[in-house]
Design a protein around this motif. Structure first.
Motif, PDB file in Angstrom:
ATOM      1  N   LEU A  58     -39.273  26.709  -7.316  1.00 46.02           N
ATOM      2  CA  LEU A  58     -37.822  26.559  -7.417  1.00 46.02           C
ATOM      3  C   LEU A  58     -37.452  25.090  -7.249  1.00 46.02           C
ATOM      4  CD1 LEU A  58     -35.005  27.786  -7.635  1.00 46.02           C
ATOM      5  CD2 LEU A  58     -35.107  28.332  -5.210  1.00 46.02           C
ATOM      6  N   THR A  60     -34.850  22.269  -6.530  1.00 47.18           N
ATOM      7  CA  THR A  60     -33.548  22.068  -5.916  1.00 47.18           C
ATOM      8  C   THR A  60     -33.349  20.558  -5.774  1.00 47.18           C
ATOM      9  OG1 THR A  60     -32.174  22.630  -4.006  1.00 47.18           O
ATOM     10  CG2 THR A  60     -34.530  22.423  -3.589  1.00 47.18           C
ATOM     11  N   ASN A 296     -28.269  30.849  -9.702  1.00 45.03           N
ATOM     12  CA  ASN A 296     -29.660  30.811 -10.135  1.00 45.03           C
ATOM     13  C   ASN A 296     -29.819  31.578 -11.434  1.00 45.03           C
ATOM     14  OD1 ASN A 296     -31.753  29.776  -7.834  1.00 45.03           O
ATOM     15  ND2 ASN A 296     -29.873  30.557  -6.908  1.00 45.03           N
ATOM     16  N   THR A 314     -38.255  27.194 -12.056  1.00 44.90           N
ATOM     17  CA  THR A 314     -36.832  27.467 -12.233  1.00 44.90           C
ATOM     18  C   THR A 314     -36.031  26.546 -11.325  1.00 44.90           C
ATOM     19  OG1 THR A 314     -35.167  29.216 -12.266  1.00 44.90           O
ATOM     20  CG2 THR A 314     -36.815  29.351 -10.541  1.00 44.90           C
ATOM     21  N   GLY A 316     -32.218  25.985  -8.904  1.00 44.30           N
ATOM     22  CA  GLY A 316     -31.021  26.551  -8.287  1.00 44.30           C
ATOM     23  C   GLY A 316     -29.931  25.492  -8.273  1.00 44.30           C
ATOM     24  N   GLY A 323     -27.640  26.463  -4.111  1.00 47.75           N
ATOM     25  CA  GLY A 323     -28.422  27.369  -4.963  1.00 47.75           C
ATOM     26  C   GLY A 323     -29.706  27.850  -4.303  1.00 47.75           C
ATOM     27  N   ALA A 327     -30.766  31.570  -3.415  1.00 49.15           N
ATOM     28  CA  ALA A 327     -31.991  32.121  -4.010  1.00 49.15           C
ATOM     29  C   ALA A 327     -32.836  32.804  -2.947  1.00 49.15           C
ATOM     30  CB  ALA A 327     -32.793  31.022  -4.698  1.00 49.15           C
ATOM     31  N   LYS A 331     -30.581  36.354  -3.782  1.00 51.17           N
ATOM     32  CA  LYS A 331     -31.478  36.703  -4.881  1.00 51.17           C
ATOM     33  C   LYS A 331     -32.764  37.348  -4.370  1.00 51.17           C
ATOM     34  CE  LYS A 331     -33.610  34.745  -9.075  1.00 51.17           C
ATOM     35  NZ  LYS A 331     -33.841  33.526  -9.885  1.00 51.17           N
TER      36      LYS A 331
END
Lengths: 582, 582
Positions: A58, A60, A296, A314, A316, A323, A327, A331
């Motif tokens: 992830l 960020t 997200n 990915t 956020g 984000g 997440a 999420k």
């Protein structure tokens, strides 16, 4: 250097069928939409059910500044870097809203040699998912006003007798479902609908309403959190759109519009496959805000990518307090999947800007001094980076800082920053990324750092469980998540806490809607504040998405156009190509 | 009989690539969007430039009743009938608006065995063209309010100095560009925008505004009339969106938003290829209203089909006084192409309903007596059919009456009607169509009649030339076209006639916006009125589309939802298939 759109256009792209095949999709699992886009079937998840998941990375960032840190560039660049070192990888990003494309910010396809291509298709309609969200949302809005109109015009009893429907007795002063449009249109923030020519009532009953930008629709959050079409349909039915005269919630199911809304969003449930400039398969899906929603890319896209690739990269929205936090709570509590590693994007100029020593405004020219070495500013801004590293580690997730290099950056200052990071305690490593200028080759150091971090033993924990009370969940995010010393609930919020609990909405997740420009709720407080109170003004129920969001300060859900909007530069050339998009 | 959607789903469709190849398209001239839709490139027209055009068959109808005559069924059925007798044929239809799909009318894909398939894709988003129109339209609306806001907030002089832009000094009480949404949403007909919380002005300046349904956007008319992308861009630039404080027009070009609007509509310029249930290649493109706009499928789609096929079957909205008139004037003056034959769809029940002897309302159950033979009613309604036959012949176009047979219709009454038509003078023939029940096989008699009619020598004439004055052009449509005895211009209209001429807009076509429910401007006058006056209340300029429309009576540009809208029946089944669409 060429502009983003020129780089993109000069790159020879593979046909999307080749990309899909490379990603491991069967012919029956995707439908091409032109040569460079394909819708991906959720059958893929079923087919690969028994495969182990790959690693989830992830991306960020530090607390964002008006400059932008290059999070999407790093996300795309890292995925290309992982491909360069021979890893099987996919990227998952959100679909850009057209509002910013025409407004201030421009596109959101990455940039330089780290872009999703074709960038004009990503930035404009793509495969129509946002349009579907907009259409489904506004259908429900029309349904609400039509129902109020028909019931009030003839009276509840007469309405029931004639139509055979139960009167919903919607309180027209208590409709919480606004309308949406995918534009920056400040004139629509507060409007009056249902107005009539003098002496007539054919247009309904006058009430105050407003438009949000489509990304702020609860349907967008639902699309990002749904497991599949059936779950989407179920969640839509649960949306509370208004309250009746007795204060009881009216859902989309009550309005008998939930089925039609799901029908409208049926194609949107499938992520869109595209490619990066270096041919990394990339899924684009949903685009929820990172304040009033969780910010997200979708669980469905993640689930497809995690089954197909060894690494899924990915991002956020905003900084790791926004984000990334969402997440790891909203999420992760829904998907039962958590990141294996977080990449924190930082830039020299961004850290210095985070020192609070410069006066920066969106759209204004940057002070020259920002690009010169400035140890004071760097050290002050570094506090912010440290906070984000600790924040990531707090969830049991290893952090890799990606220093996104700009052409003006000096090797010396970059190395100073690198050493500052390397001297920190905690699960953290660092790499310089030149993904913008060099594509995947500029992100090999970063890719290696990420693969090492992903091997760490995982001890992931969300900040709360859904079983806790709403108040406890809010306290957990504010105190443990942000490090606030205290939380203050307004009188309205206290009333709502009670009411939501009584109405059975207390087992939902919580979503803090605060400024992204500070870790605290005051946008002027920079760095790493450690003595602040979070004031919660109001709660908003998103029972379809599955969270309650808490308004801390002003959150803008409908941007405005500046005096010289980005759209002024856009046009078609003689061959019909788009010019002026960035 | 199965429902339309069940018939459609039970039919084995060819892959769209096979349909495209059968239509004569090269691989490079289309892009598939999933297995059953493809965007068709305008390159096709260039490649086939030197080929002669095929025959253009325009399907129109008697004055419509709340029942619907089955115009789209006949259009699709006739194209299938022509294919059955071995002709090369394509159909061109308009894209249905989602408003009616969710409202009263339901879908617009034809019905029974004469449908465009898959009907759920046609009726919902298709390839996103209407969404593009909506997005481009609302971008311009946001641009107008943003410009008013920025100029007024800081004052014209300060605005010019700081921004380097010329102040447009838009009169906020004289903005003629409303907003649009593709839904039936009566609450949005009249709204107030730019409202603020007390003491603030951050949302702009309050003014009255409103939403039309997207099909009513001038952009939809432009899409239908444009020759190519360059012409689209040019026409968009010409749209007058507001007037300044001196009363001078402000165009999209002045707002510097025309390029971005064209960019937003770039993909919409390409028609979408689909197929009928019997595999006839069908182009779907644009969907303008037939009152405030010209109500016909696009010139681009026609031009592609006319080059590819020997027969192109298309339809014009409402009766021959509406869509057909506009096809022969507005559209033909633009495209320099005219129909070779007009098919007038009539039904026994529709003719009887046109007698004025029955009380019919949309949505209400039909009186049983309507389905029993009724010579009186038939003869009274026949006057209406005769008028439409004469109207078609007036343009030098042969007429073929298609009696669209319903299961309840008696052979005897059908034969009576047939004989009544056969006894008429003029270029007219008649055929019974059973296209709904039998598909192309039910339209072979009709197809044969059409091929014969198309061999007639052509002596086409529009009712006016663009060089005539606005007043003369309006008089031509009202007096020659409708047979009105006189035309009355309101004081406002007289002022506008002068102003539009002074401002150089007098060489545009004219578009009468009147009720479709009567040949006159009074919806209660049935049959074939011959002593009536047309009252023109107001003129509206569509300088991008290239016409001025004249409001005669109330024209609704934003429908409302009924108390039990069609959306209530829509849902997804366990396999994710759409149910309840008709």
């Amino acid at each position: 250097m060429l502009s983003d759109i020129d780089i993109c256009r000069a790159t020879k792209l593979a046909n999307i069928e080749a990309i899909a095949t490379k990603a491991g999709l069967l012919q029956s699992e995707f439908q091409s939409h032109g040569p460079y886009k394909a819708k991906v079937s959720l059958q893929t998840i079923k087919r690969l059910e028994d495969n182990p998941n790959g690693k989830l990375v992830l991306v960020t960032a530090i607390t964002p500044t008006p400059l932008g840190e290059g999070k999407t560039v790093t996300t795309i660049g890292l995925s290309q870097g992982l491909a360069q070192i021979g890893k099987s990888v996919m990227a998952c990003i959100r679909q850009p809203s057209m509002g910013p494309v025409f407004g201030v910010k421009g596109g959101a396809a990455g940039g330089g040699l780290s872009q999703v291509a074709p960038m004009e298709e990503l930035n404009l309609h793509l495969t129509g998912d946002i349009h579907s969200v907009t259409a489904a949302h506004n259908l429900a809005a029309a349904a609400i006003d039509a129902r109020i109109y028909h019931e009030q015009r003839e009276g509840y009893q007469a309405f029931e007798q004639r139509s055979g429907l139960k009167a919903l007795k919607i309180d027209s002063n208590n409709v919480c479902w606004k309308r949406v449009v995918d534009h920056n249109d400040r004139a629509l923030r507060i409007i009056t609908v249902g107005q009539n020519e003098p002496g007539k009532t054919i247009n309904g009953y006058q009430r105050e309403d407003g438009f949000d930008i489509s990304a702020a629709s609860e349907l967008m959050a639902i699309l990002a959190l749904a497991a599949d079409l059936k779950d989407l349909r179920h969640r839509i039915g649960n949306i509370v759109m208004a309250y009746d005269l007795e204060g009881l919630p009216i859902t989309a199911e009550d309005l008998q519009v939930a089925g039609a809304m799901a029908v409208t969003m049926r194609d949107a449930i499938e992520p869109t496959l595209m490619q990066t400039l270096e041919g990394v398969p990339t899924l684009i899906h949903s685009g929820p805000f990172a304040n009033i929603a969780h910010g997200n890319s979708s669980i469905i896209a993640d689930n497809i990518a995690l089954k197909l690739a060894d690494y899924t990269v990915t991002e956020g929205g905003f900084g790791s307090d926004m984000g990334f936090e969402k997440a790891c709570n909203i999420k992760a509590l829904t998907s039962k999947t958590s990141p294996d590693c977080a990449v924190i994007v930082a830039t020299l100029r961004g850290l210095k800007a985070n020192s609070g020593l410069y006066d920066l405004r969106p759209g204004a020219a940057l002070p020259e001094s920002l690009f010169r070495p400035d140890q004071n500013a760097l050290e002050a801004g570094f506090e912010n980076l440290k906070w984000h590293i600790n924040n990531v580690n707090r969830y049991g997730i290893p952090a890799v800082v990606a220093i996104n290099r700009f052409p003006q950056d000096s090797d010396e200052e970059l190395n100073v920053l690198k050493e500052m990071i390397e001297s920190l305690d905690g699960q953290v490593s660092v790499a310089i990324s030149e993904a913008f200028e060099k594509g995947g080759n500029g992100a090999i150091e970063l890719a290696n750092a990420v693969t090492i971090a992903c091997e760490n033993e995982k001890s992931f924990n969300s900040l709360y469980t859904l079983e806790q009370s709403i108040e406890e969940k809010l306290m957990a995010v504010c105190k443990i998540g942000y490090g606030a010393t205290s939380v203050e609930f307004s009188e309205l919020t206290k009333k709502q806490l009670h009411q939501l609990t009584v109405q059975g909405f207390d087992k939902l997740a919580v979503c803090l809607a605060k400024t992204p420009l500070s870790i605290s709720t005051d946008p002027s407080v920079k760095g790493a504040p450690n003595d602040f109170t979070v004031h919660i003004r109001e709660l908003k129920l998103c029972s379809g998405a599955g969270f309650i969001y808490a308004l801390c300060g002003n959150v803008m859900t409908m941007p405005g156009l500046p005096d010289k909007p980005a759209f002024m530069a856009l046009d078609l050339d003689d061959e019909g190509n788009i010019t002026g998009l960035s």
